[in-house]
Design an enzyme around this catalytic site. Structure first.
Site, PDB file in Angstrom:
ATOM      1  N   LYS A  99      -0.982   0.189   1.220  1.00  0.00           N
ATOM      2  CA  LYS A  99      -0.800   0.220  -0.237  1.00  0.00           C
ATOM      3  C   LYS A  99      -0.083  -1.037  -0.689  1.00  0.00           C
ATOM      4  CE  LYS A  99       2.579   2.545  -2.240  1.00  0.00           C
ATOM      5  NZ  LYS A  99       3.252   1.595  -3.205  1.00  0.00           N
ATOM      6  N   ASP A 158      -1.976  -0.148  -5.938  1.00  0.00           N
ATOM      7  CA  ASP A 158      -1.254   0.856  -6.737  1.00  0.00           C
ATOM      8  C   ASP A 158      -0.650   0.167  -7.958  1.00  0.00           C
ATOM      9  OD1 ASP A 158       0.046   3.110  -7.636  1.00  0.00           O
ATOM     10  OD2 ASP A 158       1.682   2.966  -6.178  1.00  0.00           O
ATOM     11  N   LYS A 184      -1.449   1.234 -11.403  1.00  0.00           N
ATOM     12  CA  LYS A 184      -1.303   2.176 -12.519  1.00  0.00           C
ATOM     13  C   LYS A 184      -1.784   1.565 -13.844  1.00  0.00           C
ATOM     14  CE  LYS A 184       2.642   4.282 -10.165  1.00  0.00           C
ATOM     15  NZ  LYS A 184       2.705   3.298  -9.044  1.00  0.00           N
ATOM     16  N   ASP A 186      -4.649   0.655 -20.552  1.00  0.00           N
ATOM     17  CA  ASP A 186      -4.935  -0.283 -21.642  1.00  0.00           C
ATOM     18  C   ASP A 186      -6.071   0.307 -22.464  1.00  0.00           C
ATOM     19  OD1 ASP A 186      -5.181  -2.775 -23.172  1.00  0.00           O
ATOM     20  OD2 ASP A 186      -4.147  -3.702 -21.471  1.00  0.00           O
ATOM     21  N   ASP A 245      -9.904   0.987 -23.585  1.00  0.00           N
ATOM     22  CA  ASP A 245     -10.972   1.389 -22.678  1.00  0.00           C
ATOM     23  C   ASP A 245     -11.710   0.205 -22.064  1.00  0.00           C
ATOM     24  OD1 ASP A 245     -10.203   3.849 -23.572  1.00  0.00           O
ATOM     25  OD2 ASP A 245     -12.094   4.371 -24.544  1.00  0.00           O
ATOM     26  N   THR A 301       6.786  11.072  -8.247  1.00  0.00           N
ATOM     27  CA  THR A 301       7.575  11.915  -7.360  1.00  0.00           C
ATOM     28  C   THR A 301       9.079  11.731  -7.547  1.00  0.00           C
ATOM     29  OG1 THR A 301       7.258  10.252  -5.626  1.00  0.00           O
ATOM     30  CG2 THR A 301       5.811  12.173  -5.593  1.00  0.00           C
ATOM     31  N   ARG A 334       9.230   3.290   2.678  1.00  0.00           N
ATOM     32  CA  ARG A 334      10.551   2.994   3.224  1.00  0.00           C
ATOM     33  C   ARG A 334      10.809   3.546   4.622  1.00  0.00           C
ATOM     34  NH1 ARG A 334      13.781   4.318  -2.303  1.00  0.00           N
ATOM     35  NH2 ARG A 334      11.831   5.462  -2.635  1.00  0.00           N
TER      36      ARG A 334
END
Length: 233
Positions: A32, A60, A62, A65, A67, A115, A206
């Protein structure tokens, strides 16, 4: 099993990221690349290099904006050969992303509730639902939008699986192996438990990248995952 473990390269140096990849060797095939690595460690070009080397890459970022911008942006990432890309799980945003990924091998993931958030955080953000209720809503909307899966905490994985069915990806951060500190994560679960609950992929950063021996940490997590393989492909 290695294909279900996604290691988050949450580092600010490309050299450090490449050292981690080298140390993990063939034990990990999926990485990732989030904000820290993308902007601080030449993550876009690193991702393309990993793809060229036969690794799977999850950007990753996210995206959110208008379409047209989301559709074109997703299409551009699809051309890299990336395996996964995140967008915010708003209905119009996910529908635009699905159009951008159409015909490619890119799995678009809608990010539901981070999370690091709990029910009070969701309330403070202005929602009248608890975290699980908001995740359920976004999961339903993701299925209707036609994207490839969602990102949710492992604590909601079982519920989400009943909503999206057996084929969509459920990618779960907040994975903490035995003895690992929670850090800023609030809705967490162990690797084996998350897979048993319905997760298709586990994201771990981590506990691996900050370990004295990243390869040993990854092997320990893979051992916990062993025997809990899901049917998602």
């Amino acid at each position: 099993m290695a294909g279900q473990l996604i290691v988050g390269l949450d580092v600010s140096s490309r050299a450090r990221a490449e050292d981690i990849v080298t140390a993990l060797g063939d034990s990990v095939s999926f990485y990732k690349i989030g904000y820290q690595c993308f902007y601080g460690a030449d993550g876009f070009n690193l991702g393309k290099a990993l793809i060229a080397a036969g690794k799977q890459v999850f950007f990753d970022l996210k995206l959110l904006d208008i379409d047209n911008t989301v559709e074109k942006g997703v299409a551009a990432f699809a051309e890299t050969g990336a395996a996964m890309l995140t967008v915010h799980a708003y209905p119009k945003n996910m529908a635009a992303a699905a159009k951008g990924a159409a015909g490619s091998g890119l799995t678009v993931l809608g990010v539901t509730v981070l999370t690091s958030m709990d029910d009070q955080d969701v309330k403070d953000a202005g929602y009248e639902r608890d975290a699980a209720g908001l995740v359920a809503l976004r999961a339903q909307q993701a299925r209707e939008a036609g994207i490839g899966g969602i990102v949710a905490s492992p604590q909601e994985a079982e519920m989400v699986r009943t909503i999206v069915g057996p084929k969509l990806a459920i990618v779960t951060p907040g994975i903490r192996p035995a003895g690992a500190a929670r850090g800023d994560q609030k809705r967490v679960m162990g690797p084996a438990e998350a897979l048993a609950a319905g997760a298709s992929h586990l994201v771990v950063a981590r506990p691996i990248v900050e370990a004295a021996d990243p390869a040993a940490a990854a092997r320990a997590i893979l051992a916990e995952m062993d025997g809990k393989r899901t049917s998602f492909a």
